[in-house]
Every structure is written in C-alpha cells, then in structure tokens.
Design an enzyme around this catalytic site. Structure first.
Site, PDB file in Angstrom:
ATOM      1  CG  ASP A 147      -4.025  -8.281   8.370  1.00  0.00           C
ATOM      2  OD1 ASP A 147      -4.449  -7.195   8.424  1.00  0.00           O
ATOM      3  OD2 ASP A 147      -3.156  -8.423   7.265  1.00  0.00           O
TER       4      ASP A 147
ATOM      5  CB  SER B 257      -0.879   0.034   1.176  1.00  0.00           C
ATOM      6  OG  SER B 257      -0.330  -0.242   2.461  1.00  0.00           O
TER       7      SER B 257
ATOM      8  NE  ARG C 128       1.880  -4.928  12.587  1.00  0.00           N
ATOM      9  CZ  ARG C 128       1.677  -4.549  11.153  1.00  0.00           C
ATOM     10  NH1 ARG C 128       1.321  -3.452  10.340  1.00  0.00           N
ATOM     11  NH2 ARG C 128       1.962  -5.757  10.319  1.00  0.00           N
TER      12      ARG C 128
ATOM     13  CG  HIS D  57       5.016  -9.904   7.194  1.00  0.00           C
ATOM     14  ND1 HIS D  57       5.963  -9.164   6.877  1.00  0.00           N
ATOM     15  CD2 HIS D  57       3.902  -8.926   7.563  1.00  0.00           C
ATOM     16  CE1 HIS D  57       5.572  -7.903   6.684  1.00  0.00           C
ATOM     17  NE2 HIS D  57       4.317  -7.769   7.074  1.00  0.00           N
TER      18      HIS D  57
ATOM     19  CG  HIS E 168      -1.343  -5.410   1.671  1.00  0.00           C
ATOM     20  ND1 HIS E 168      -0.495  -5.079   2.716  1.00  0.00           N
ATOM     21  CD2 HIS E 168      -1.066  -3.968   1.090  1.00  0.00           C
ATOM     22  CE1 HIS E 168      -0.227  -3.938   3.140  1.00  0.00           C
ATOM     23  NE2 HIS E 168      -0.512  -3.242   2.342  1.00  0.00           N
TER      24      HIS E 168
HETATM   25  N1  HAX Z   1      -0.771 -20.042   4.472  1.00  0.00           N
HETATM   26  C1  HAX Z   1      -0.344 -21.046   3.592  1.00  0.00           C
HETATM   27  N2  HAX Z   1       0.707 -20.961   2.778  1.00  0.00           N
HETATM   28  C2  HAX Z   1       1.783 -20.023   3.031  1.00  0.00           C
HETATM   29  C3  HAX Z   1       1.369 -18.921   4.101  1.00  0.00           C
HETATM   30  C4  HAX Z   1       0.104 -19.150   4.621  1.00  0.00           C
HETATM   31  N3  HAX Z   1      -0.606 -18.234   5.737  1.00  0.00           N
HETATM   32  N4  HAX Z   1       2.375 -17.820   3.980  1.00  0.00           N
HETATM   33  C5  HAX Z   1       3.282 -18.415   2.984  1.00  0.00           C
HETATM   34  N5  HAX Z   1       2.754 -19.649   2.613  1.00  0.00           N
HETATM   35  C6  HAX Z   1       3.390 -20.189   1.500  1.00  0.00           C
HETATM   36  C7  HAX Z   1       3.432 -19.172   0.275  1.00  0.00           C
HETATM   37  O1  HAX Z   1       2.117 -19.049  -0.601  1.00  0.00           O
HETATM   38  C8  HAX Z   1       4.598 -19.800  -0.559  1.00  0.00           C
HETATM   39  O2  HAX Z   1       4.122 -21.081  -1.276  1.00  0.00           O
HETATM   40  P1  HAX Z   1       4.544 -21.362  -2.702  1.00  0.00           P
HETATM   41  O3  HAX Z   1       6.131 -21.448  -2.643  1.00  0.00           O
HETATM   42  O4  HAX Z   1       3.830 -22.751  -2.860  1.00  0.00           O
HETATM   43  O5  HAX Z   1       4.208 -20.383  -3.708  1.00  0.00           O
HETATM   44  C9  HAX Z   1       5.389 -20.219   0.516  1.00  0.00           C
HETATM   45  O6  HAX Z   1       4.746 -20.521   1.561  1.00  0.00           O
HETATM   46  C10 HAX Z   1       6.647 -19.358   0.614  1.00  0.00           C
HETATM   47  O7  HAX Z   1       6.188 -18.026   0.984  1.00  0.00           O
HETATM   48  P2  HAX Z   1       6.898 -17.097   2.154  1.00  0.00           P
HETATM   49  O8  HAX Z   1       8.123 -16.642   1.602  1.00  0.00           O
HETATM   50  O9  HAX Z   1       6.906 -17.651   3.524  1.00  0.00           O
HETATM   51  O10 HAX Z   1       5.762 -15.812   1.985  1.00  0.00           O
HETATM   52  P3  HAX Z   1       5.739 -14.584   0.897  1.00  0.00           P
HETATM   53  O11 HAX Z   1       6.781 -13.527   1.364  1.00  0.00           O
HETATM   54  O12 HAX Z   1       5.938 -15.009  -0.293  1.00  0.00           O
HETATM   55  O13 HAX Z   1       4.295 -14.054   1.272  1.00  0.00           O
HETATM   56  C11 HAX Z   1       2.366 -13.460   2.645  1.00  0.00           C
HETATM   57  C12 HAX Z   1       4.012 -13.365   2.526  1.00  0.00           C
HETATM   58  C13 HAX Z   1       2.183 -12.701   3.655  1.00  0.00           C
HETATM   59  C14 HAX Z   1       1.785 -12.975   1.367  1.00  0.00           C
HETATM   60  C15 HAX Z   1       2.076 -14.935   2.797  1.00  0.00           C
HETATM   61  O14 HAX Z   1       2.702 -15.248   4.121  1.00  0.00           O
HETATM   62  C16 HAX Z   1       0.519 -15.101   2.817  1.00  0.00           C
HETATM   63  O15 HAX Z   1       0.072 -15.454   1.926  1.00  0.00           O
HETATM   64  N6  HAX Z   1      -0.186 -14.997   3.999  1.00  0.00           N
HETATM   65  C17 HAX Z   1      -1.636 -15.211   4.187  1.00  0.00           C
HETATM   66  C18 HAX Z   1      -2.170 -13.916   3.903  1.00  0.00           C
HETATM   67  C19 HAX Z   1      -2.293 -12.625   4.848  1.00  0.00           C
HETATM   68  O16 HAX Z   1      -2.065 -12.969   6.026  1.00  0.00           O
HETATM   69  N7  HAX Z   1      -1.644 -11.671   4.373  1.00  0.00           N
HETATM   70  C20 HAX Z   1      -1.380 -10.448   5.185  1.00  0.00           C
HETATM   71  C21 HAX Z   1       0.028 -10.159   5.489  1.00  0.00           C
HETATM   72  C22 HAX Z   1       0.395  -8.880   6.354  1.00  0.00           C
HETATM   73  C23 HAX Z   1      -0.182  -7.919   5.728  1.00  0.00           C
HETATM   74  O17 HAX Z   1       0.206  -7.159   4.764  1.00  0.00           O
HETATM   75  N8  HAX Z   1      -1.311  -7.110   6.163  1.00  0.00           N
HETATM   76  O18 HAX Z   1      -2.035  -6.271   5.577  1.00  0.00           O
END
Ligand code: HAX
Length: 451
Positions: A378, A246, A332, A323, A276
C-alpha cells in the site's frame, strides 16, 4: 445457466476438481489424525498469527519472498502471461485463468475469457439506482459493498439453493456467479468513481478492450501507460494466500453456502479496514498531511524522520509499513517502484514515497516491537494512481477491491469444488484460559510427592 457454446474453463475445472477432491478424500482417510501444528496461548490471543489452520489452492505467502500465484513469484507472473505486446503488462483475464486452473492460458483461452466476461457485463439499472441514491458523503467502499449486494438477486447459486440443488453441483453455480460478478465489478467501481468524483458523467465501456484496460477507460483515462498500470495493479493485488482479512472473511461467509455476492461483499467490508486495504488511502492522506505540516512538497530526510518519530510518540501507526506475515520489503511494492522508475521518476509525490522507504524502516526497527519495518503493497499504489490523475484517494481501496475479486472469487469456486465444510473453530472462554494456566502453574499433588 452459463454459455451454450461450451465453456473450456469450466470443463477444465470439472476435471481438476474431481482429481483434487479425490486426493483430499484420500488424505483425510490416511492422515486425518496427523498433527500439523500446536497452538500457543500467544496465538489464541494474537489474531491466530502463524496458525496453520486453513488451506489455499490459488496462492501462497512466504514471509521472505512474498506471494506466489500457483507457485509463480508475483513479480514474475505478468511476464509469463499473455499480453498485448512484449512492452505491455499482461492481460488480467490470464491471471484469473491461472489462479483457477494452475496453468498459464493460451492467447485463445484468454480471448475466450475476455469475450465471456464482456457478454456477462450488463449491470441491472436498479443497481445503479441504488448507488445514485446514496448520500454524497458515503465512503466509496461502503457504496461498492452495497453495489455488490444490490446485484445479489442475479445470483444463480442463491436461486439454485432456493430450488434445491445437489451439493456436488454447487460449485457450478458458484462458478457462474464468480464469472458474472467478475464481469460486472469494474462497471460498479467505475460508476461509483464517476458518480462521486466526476459529476455523474459516465463513460461507456469499450468491448474491444481487455478487462483491465476497459476499467481504466471507464474511469476516464485512455493513456496506454495507465492501461498498463491498471493491468499491473490488478495483477499485483489479486490474491495473497487464504488467511488475509478480505479473503478469509469472504471464504468464512462462503463456507455457510452464502453465495459469492454475499461472500465477496463481506470480504470487501474487511478490506475497508485501515489495517488492511484502507492503508492505501491512508498513506496518501498521511503524505498530504506531512507535506502541509512541513510546508514542503518534498520534505528533507531529516524533516521526514522527525515527523515520523513524532507520529509514533503520539501512538499512531505509519501506514504502508509492516505486515502480519511478510518479513521483507513486499515484492509488490518493488514491482510498483520499478514501474514508477520507468514511467514517472520525476514525480514529486513518488519521490516522497521513495524517501519514506529509505527513512521509515530504521525508525520502526528502533522501536524494538515492529516485527516487519519494511514497506507493504500500500505504500506505493496511491502515488502511481495520483500520477495518472486519479487524485481522489478515498476511492483507492475500491481499486484494491476490484483486484481482490480475482483471488476471492477463484478461492470461493475452489472451496465449493472441494466441498469444504462450514468453518467453525472453537472460541475458548477467556476465563477458562486463566483457570487452565493457573492450574498448570500449580504443581500437581502427584509431582509434589515425587519431589
Ligand atoms: N507503524 C507503527 N507501529 C506499527 C506498525 C507501523 N506501520 N506496524 C506494526 N506496528 C506496531 C503494532 O501496532 C504493534 O504495537 P503494539 O504492540 O503496541 O500493539 C507492534 O508494532 C507489533 O506489531 P506487529 O506484530 O509487527 O504487526 P501485526 O502483525 O500486529 O500487524 C499490520 C500488522 C499490517 C496491521 C501493522 O504492521 C500495521 O498496522 N501497519 C500499518 C497499516 C498498514 O499499512 N496496513 C496494511 C498492511 C498490508 C495489507 O494488508 N494491505 O492491504
């Protein structure tokens, strides 16, 4: 433009801005060619994770300890800012002052900021008309972004650029836009809430209240504990360094001298993504679906574990966990948990969140690929909002958006104060990357002769 009776915040920024701009110029002259980072192929293809390619004045994010606002850990910041009383959470206006100036404001400075925001809070009726004409199924984040854009004709930066303005003065117009927007954003958000979920029964603002409490009031809940939840929520979600989607989206757009209305709206469109800010809505949806599927409001630990494993097998992500930068439980999340322990420990929905906190991390860890199995901000926020009667979870990301205005607008003002240029990285043609790596894998003529 601005106030006639003097503006202590702007005066402070003028002095701070000149000093920092001078330092930046010197740094560029003396160390402009110094190497800060090396970029790996993994990073180019991996969302630029870990690449140090941006600067941020207002906050910083540490993987272990979380976000710091001007060096102050997020969990401590409320206790350091002026507040209604020792038992209350801090005034959110104080945080905006801190983000902009790096100093804890006095009571008097916070009062001045509250007054100026109140004076700037009028939203033209045409903006409400735009919101009122949207189809009922419009997502509140789309409505929010449209509401911001509908206000854009108010932008003094847009007007100044149209008339012609010196680059050095641009920040002053960005600053005026930032204050005007900050003043009006809660009004737009509350209007959307009441329009979509409360039959269009709007509540007049109470100018005697602070920014956070007045937002709570316009939503329709005057419980002092809810005022405090709002203040805490807005402070916790305000800023998170410069690289999150964002803030980065807003700053990227702002770097083209798009005014803060355009830039903040762009940031909101990024916040609306499920990876996000939309995650706060998805957490609640996930819990409700789980409760329904398991036929229990408070499923057992075993039931939850099985449900989560099943979700993962289906290739779904578990919202509220993980994250891109953090590698520990988000402070948080813990700050919201502490609030819930004090105010609503018996709430069943809150207890489900606490169970998820216990059960999900080892399951994610066991996948061997999730880099951070711990909860993020979140996971908890929806349960607290529900407790205070805001059960319409499709609205939750708008709360986040109102809070994130504090960080985004402060960062946009600083970007223009520092005169940062338009952002323009190079996108490597993917084919070039294959070719380059193939060439590197082949030993050169010279190295073959040496062998
Ligand atoms: N559930 C299932 N799988 C997850 C996961 C979760 N909560 N978090 C990460 N993974 C998976 C990824 O999808 C990725 O899988 P692939 O290799 O098969 O593509 C793998 O684990 C490695 O990911 P990572 O390197 O640990 O995480 P990223 O930096 O790529 O992504 C995210 C970070 C926040 C997007 C991710 O942890 C996620 O999707 N979380 C769930 C959604 C969420 O809660 N988002 C909010 C984050 C905080 C924020 O910005 N708030 O606004």
């Amino acid at each position: 433009m601005g106030e006639q009776g003097g503006d202590p915040l702007k005066e402070r920024l003028q002095v701070l801005g000149e000093a920092l701009r001078q330092q930046v110029r010197q740094l560029l002259q003396e160390s402009g060619d110094q190497v800060l980072d090396q970029i790996r192929v993994r990073q180019v293809l991996g969302g630029m994770r870990g690449v140090r390619a941006l600067v941020c004045v207002t906050s910083s994010l540490d993987p272990e300890t979380g976000v710091r606002y001007r060096g102050i850990p997020v969990a401590e910041v409320s206790a350091r800012l002026p507040r209604p009383s020792a038992e209350d959470e801090a005034y959110v206006e104080g945080l905006f002052w801190l983000l902009l100036t790096g100093s804890i404001p006095t009571e008097e400075e916070v009062n001045w900021l509250r007054r100026t925001l109140s004076e700037r809070s009028h939203v033209p009726y045409q903006v409400y008309e735009v919101l009122d004409r949207l189809p009922a199924e419009t997502h509140p984040m789309a409505a929010f972004s449209m509401g911001i854009l509908a206000m854009r004709r108010e932008s003094v930066m847009r007007e100044a650029l149209q008339k012609g303005v010196s680059k050095d003065k641009l920040w002053e117009y960005a600053y005026e836009d930032a204050l005007n927007l900050l003043a009006k954003i809660p009004y737009i958000a509350a209007h959307i809430y009441r329009r979509f979920y409360r039959d269009g029964k709007y509540i007049d603002p109470d100018p005697s209240l602070d920014w956070g409490a007045n937002f709570a009031h316009m939503l329709g809940n005057d419980d002092p504990a809810f005022y405090n939840l709002m203040r805490l929520y807005l402070i916790l979600h305000a800023d998170h360094g410069g690289g999150n989607v964002s803030v980065h989206a807003a700053r990227l757009v702002g770097s083209a001298w798009s005014d803060p209305y355009l830039a903040y709206s762009a940031g909101m469109n990024g916040l609306a993504g499920p990876l996000h800010g939309l995650a706060n809505q998805q957490v609640v949806q996930f819990i409700l679906e789980m409760q329904k599927a398991l036929g229990s409001m408070l499923p057992t630990r075993e039931q939850i574990a099985e449900y989560v494993r099943d979700m993962l097998k289906k290739g779904r992500v578990i919202p509220g966990f993980g994250h891109a930068v953090l590698r520990k439980t988000d402070p948080r999340f813990l700050a919201q948990k502490a609030f819930a322990e004090k105010h609503c420990p018996d709430d069943e929905f809150v207890q489900v969140v606490w169970r998820l906190y216990e059960i999900v991390p080892p399951i994610l860890q066991a996948t061997g690929k999730v880099k951070n199995p711990w909860p993020n901000v979140d996971l908890h926020s929806g349960a607290l909002l529900r407790h205070y009667g805001i059960v319409e979870y499709t609205f939750y990301t708008v709360f986040f958006g109102v809070a994130r205005a504090l960080g985004i607008l402060a960062q946009l003002v600083w970007d223009r104060l520092l005169g940062l240029p338009i952002e323009r990285p190079v996108a490597v043609p993917l084919q070039d990357l294959f070719t380059l790596l193939a060439e590197e894998a082949q030993p050169s003529e010279e190295s073959r002769q040496v062998v």
